[in-house]
Design an enzyme around this catalytic site. Sequence first.
Site: not given
Length: 236
Positions: A16, A33, A127
């Site tokens: 955020d 962003h 991962l």
Amino acid sequence: MSEQPSTPEHIAIIMDGNGRWAKERGLPRREGHRAGAESVRECVDACKQIGVRFLTLYAFSSENWNRPAAEITALMSLLEKFLDQKAEELMKQNVRLQAIGQLDRLPARTRAKLDQAMARTADNTSLTLILALSYGSREEITDAARSLVADAAAGKLKPEEVSPELLASRLYTSPFPDPDLLIRTSGELRVSNFLLWQISYSEIVIFKKFWPDFKQTDLFEAVAEYSRRHRRFGAL
Ligand code: IPE
Ligand code: IPE
Ligand code: MG
């Protein structure tokens, strides 16, 4: 009581503060962003280094569809760019890409690129990077309830057979363990419809800094904090 591992198996992050990061610099939100995508790279590298098995990133919520169309378009085009550029790197890093959320709501081109990247990385074994896209926990739990009710209506399920495990098996996250550690940046003390069921016993670490300022060292700091916590799971 047995010692808990000091490295979380699964880290989930509410990324955020991109908009505020940009605003502070007098830039359009889109630039925030874009800068945030760099922090994603940092986190993937950091998780690989310390042997985290699952990293879930909240990239776009069900409620984010209520943002102005121009911002949604910018986010989708950044996601497409990320998928185009990142697929090769994920292959090199042996990272498997997965996604959770109402993926059928994504624009067709975004969805196609996502499907392509997931298929390409499907056999990677280090991962697992899980993108939460058009994701809302209430929608997820509602979908799970709907699928149980459908089974019941078809005579395949009795009320007494409904258990937490059965409900969890119908969530988008069913292939993955629950997060051990939940991180949120930008200082907000809320979960914003993210993994409500799955974070029942996650340890929570909040950072004041905005997501584009989040670096590898911050992830290591959160893991160090996690390793100092004593998880009780309601027992003594
Ligand atoms: C997080 O940053 C990214 C998304 C929700 C897509 P925000 O866009 O929420 O940025 P702030 O919170 O308004 O600063
Ligand atoms: C949560 O951030 C969603 C994502 C990080 C994708 P928001 O900015 O949408 O949440 P609120 O509005 O602060 O609760
Ligand atoms: Mg926000």
